[in-house]
Design a protein around this motif. Structure first.
Motif, short mmCIF file in Angstrom:
data_model
loop_
_atom_site.label_atom_id
_atom_site.label_comp_id
_atom_site.label_asym_id
_atom_site.label_seq_id
_atom_site.Cartn_x
_atom_site.Cartn_y
_atom_site.Cartn_z
N GLU A 124 0.92 -1.05 0.16
CA GLU A 124 -0.01 0.03 0.08
C GLU A 124 0.80 1.33 -0.08
O GLU A 124 0.59 2.28 -0.63
N LEU A 125 2.02 1.21 0.66
CA LEU A 125 3.00 2.29 0.71
C LEU A 125 3.62 2.33 -0.47
O LEU A 125 3.94 3.59 -1.26
N GLU A 126 4.14 1.52 -1.22
CA GLU A 126 5.18 1.40 -2.32
C GLU A 126 4.66 1.16 -3.63
O GLU A 126 5.14 1.28 -4.49
N GLY A 127 3.18 0.82 -3.54
CA GLY A 127 2.50 0.13 -4.70
C GLY A 127 2.60 -1.39 -4.98
O GLY A 127 3.61 -2.00 -4.37
N TYR A 128 1.81 -1.96 -5.86
CA TYR A 128 1.83 -3.41 -6.01
C TYR A 128 2.77 -3.53 -7.28
O TYR A 128 2.31 -3.32 -8.31
N PRO A 129 3.40 -4.52 -7.04
CA PRO A 129 4.36 -5.23 -8.38
C PRO A 129 3.38 -5.98 -9.33
O PRO A 129 2.36 -6.45 -8.81
N ARG A 130 3.95 -5.95 -10.46
CA ARG A 130 3.05 -6.63 -11.45
C ARG A 130 2.86 -8.26 -11.04
O ARG A 130 1.93 -8.96 -11.45
N SER B 282 1.05 3.48 -5.43
CA SER B 282 1.08 3.75 -4.07
C SER B 282 -0.21 4.51 -3.45
O SER B 282 -0.85 5.16 -4.30
N ILE B 283 -0.56 4.16 -2.29
CA ILE B 283 -1.52 4.98 -1.47
C ILE B 283 -1.42 6.48 -1.68
O ILE B 283 -2.35 7.04 -1.70
N SER B 284 -0.23 6.99 -1.69
CA SER B 284 0.07 8.29 -1.86
C SER B 284 -0.18 9.19 -3.12
O SER B 284 -0.79 10.08 -3.14
N SER B 285 0.25 8.16 -4.13
CA SER B 285 -0.13 8.52 -5.36
C SER B 285 -1.56 8.70 -5.85
O SER B 285 -1.96 9.34 -6.49
#
Length: 218
Positions: A93-99, A151-154
């Motif tokens: 959630e913080l860094e984003g989910y990889p493919r 990411s959640i921030s984006s």
């Protein structure tokens, strides 16, 4: 044989050895006999985690606290608890989910499409809504759902920007659809562009569900 030494008074005095005993208190803790200092450390650790969880609860009830800051605190909690499952969820959630990582269901959102077409004698159709059943028929059902991996921030920033612009949606890349739909939507018309749109409310729903899940965990 007794050891002796000369005292300050000039007489031989026997050396007295002192034996020092270290007292260690034990207590039954979780079915085990554990040293008391260890129990105190565990109690302090538990109290510290409870304080952090209370801080997280308070922050979740406030609209002024950025969700990213709350997730950072939960990341610390996950590390202290040794929960890999929780740690992985917070990390993604913080860094984003990889493919290569499957996204949670709440990050699968529906997409609508519009297209621009050009025809004979300078004719054309602009921003024409593309029916979902035609997208499914000619391109595949995977195009009707978008897996949001940012990411959640984006996502938070994206939501704030679209809210300011009052567009009500944000766009996703749909250039690959042009070839898949070419000549199949309007007979005699060429597909020039396709725009995919996701409503702002769906982005807000992701932010809301992350906060809701954090509240459930505390």
């Amino acid at each position: 044989m007794r050891l002796s030494c000369k005292s300050v008074y000039g007489r031989n005095q026997p050396i007295k050895k002192k034996t020092v005993f270290h007292t260690v208190h034990y207590h039954v803790y979780s079915g085990l006999l554990v040293p008391l200092p260890h129990i105190r450390f565990e109690q302090q650790k538990r109290e510290s985690l409870m304080n952090i969880l209370r801080e997280i609860q308070t922050a979740l009830m406030s609209d002024d606290t950025h969700i990213g800051h709350i997730l950072l605190k939960m990341r610390f909690v996950a590390a202290q608890l040794g929960s890999d499952l929780l740690a992985d969820w917070v990390k993604h959630e913080l860094e984003g989910y990889p493919r290569d990582i499957s996204v949670p269901d709440y990050r699968r959102i529906s997409v609508t499409y519009t297209g621009t077409f050009s025809g004979p004698f300078g004719s054309g159709i602009n921003n024409a809504p593309l029916p979902s059943h035609l997208i499914k028929k000619f391109a595949g059902p995977q195009w009707l759902t978008h897996e949001e991996r940012q990411s959640i921030s984006s996502l938070y920033e994206m939501y704030e920007n679209t809210k300011k612009n009052k567009d009500g949606f944000f766009q996703i890349d749909a250039t690959n659809l042009i070839l898949l739909l070419q000549g199949k939507i309007y007979e005699g018309y060429a597909c020039n562009s396709v725009t995919g749109k996701v409503s702002t409310s769906q982005v807000f729903n992701i932010l809301f569900l992350v906060r809701s899940r954090l509240l459930d965990l505390t």
